[in-house]
Design an enzyme around this catalytic site. Structure first.
Site, PDB file in Angstrom:
ATOM      1  N   ILE A 198       0.956   0.625  -0.275  1.00  0.00           N
ATOM      2  CA  ILE A 198       0.692   1.006   1.120  1.00  0.00           C
ATOM      3  C   ILE A 198       2.025   0.981   1.871  1.00  0.00           C
ATOM      4  O   ILE A 198       2.592  -0.091   2.115  1.00  0.00           O
ATOM      5  CB  ILE A 198      -0.327   0.038   1.765  1.00  0.00           C
ATOM      6  CG1 ILE A 198      -1.625   0.014   0.943  1.00  0.00           C
ATOM      7  CG2 ILE A 198      -0.614   0.466   3.212  1.00  0.00           C
ATOM      8  CD1 ILE A 198      -2.653  -1.021   1.413  1.00  0.00           C
ATOM      9  N   GLU A 239       0.369  -4.058  -6.703  1.00  0.00           N
ATOM     10  CA  GLU A 239       0.041  -5.379  -7.258  1.00  0.00           C
ATOM     11  C   GLU A 239      -0.267  -6.360  -6.125  1.00  0.00           C
ATOM     12  O   GLU A 239      -1.175  -7.196  -6.231  1.00  0.00           O
ATOM     13  CB  GLU A 239       1.222  -5.922  -8.079  1.00  0.00           C
ATOM     14  CG  GLU A 239       1.586  -5.078  -9.291  1.00  0.00           C
ATOM     15  CD  GLU A 239       2.643  -4.028  -8.995  1.00  0.00           C
ATOM     16  OE1 GLU A 239       2.617  -3.425  -7.897  1.00  0.00           O
ATOM     17  OE2 GLU A 239       3.498  -3.803  -9.865  1.00  0.00           O
TER      18      GLU A 239
HETATM   19  N1  THU Z   1       5.701   0.090  -6.140  1.00  0.00           N
HETATM   20  C1  THU Z   1       4.551  -0.542  -6.488  1.00  0.00           C
HETATM   21  O1  THU Z   1       3.501  -0.367  -5.862  1.00  0.00           O
HETATM   22  N2  THU Z   1       4.598  -1.396  -7.546  1.00  0.00           N
HETATM   23  C2  THU Z   1       5.705  -1.632  -8.305  1.00  0.00           C
HETATM   24  O2  THU Z   1       5.673  -2.480  -9.180  1.00  0.00           O
HETATM   25  C3  THU Z   1       6.916  -0.852  -8.092  1.00  0.00           C
HETATM   26  C4  THU Z   1       6.971  -0.095  -6.805  1.00  0.00           C
HETATM   27  C5  THU Z   1       5.668   1.007  -4.997  1.00  0.00           C
HETATM   28  C6  THU Z   1       6.408   0.533  -3.771  1.00  0.00           C
HETATM   29  C7  THU Z   1       6.681   1.851  -3.064  1.00  0.00           C
HETATM   30  O3  THU Z   1       5.537   2.179  -2.271  1.00  0.00           O
HETATM   31  C8  THU Z   1       6.810   2.849  -4.190  1.00  0.00           C
HETATM   32  O4  THU Z   1       6.254   2.238  -5.340  1.00  0.00           O
HETATM   33  C9  THU Z   1       8.235   3.274  -4.493  1.00  0.00           C
HETATM   34  O5  THU Z   1       9.032   2.178  -4.711  1.00  0.00           O
END
Ligand code: THU
Length: 130
Positions: free
Chosen positions: A42, A54
């Site tokens: 988000i 996560e």
């Molecule tokens: N992101 C995640 O949701 N989980 C991760 O383990 C790595 C990165 C998201 C954060 C951001 O919204 C997008 O991926 C790009 O970094």
């Protein structure tokens, strides 16, 4: 069960709010007592205020009474086998164990399964037994 978590993570990813990165992520947790929780990333117009899939999934688990994370699947439609970021590894360590299974997924399924202990060796913890 890893395949079920992969499916749940894909469904969660569809709810992403990631207009800034254009990088949708989904996560699905299995607790030791058999409950599942999901989350998506988000984001926010003020970029540093966004958070990861996560973290959303952990939030749902906590608000439903907490638990111990036995397994988690993480998927990103634009990554061959995404791994949790450093901050999320620390959050997972708070509610998981070194033996917690982390399924690294893409759209096709689980590409690799590693343990949280492998992802975050010598994790900072307040209790010695962790
Ligand atoms: N992101 C995640 O949701 N989980 C991760 O383990 C790595 C990165 C998201 C954060 C951001 O919204 C997008 O991926 C790009 O970094």
């Amino acid at each position: 069960m890893a395949a079920d978590l992969h499916r749940l993570a894909i469904t969660a990813m569809a709810k992403t709010h990631s207009p800034y990165s254009g990088f949708p992520v989904g996560a699905a947790i299995l607790t030791e007592d058999g409950r599942t929780y999901t989350g998506c990333n988000i984001e926010n117009a003020s970029y540093p205020e966004g958070w990861c899939a996560e973290t959303t999934a952990i939030s749902h688990m906590i608000m439903d009474g907490g638990g111990v994370i036995a397994e988690i699947a993480v998927v990103a439609s634009k990554h061959p086998a995404i791994t949790p970021c450093g901050g999320c590894r620390q959050r997972l360590a708070e509610f998981g164990k070194p033996a917690t299974l982390v399924h690294l997924c893409n759209m096709d399924g689980v590409m690799e399964t590693v343990t949280l202990g492998e992802l975050l060796p010598k994790a900072f913890a307040m209790e010695d037994e962790k």
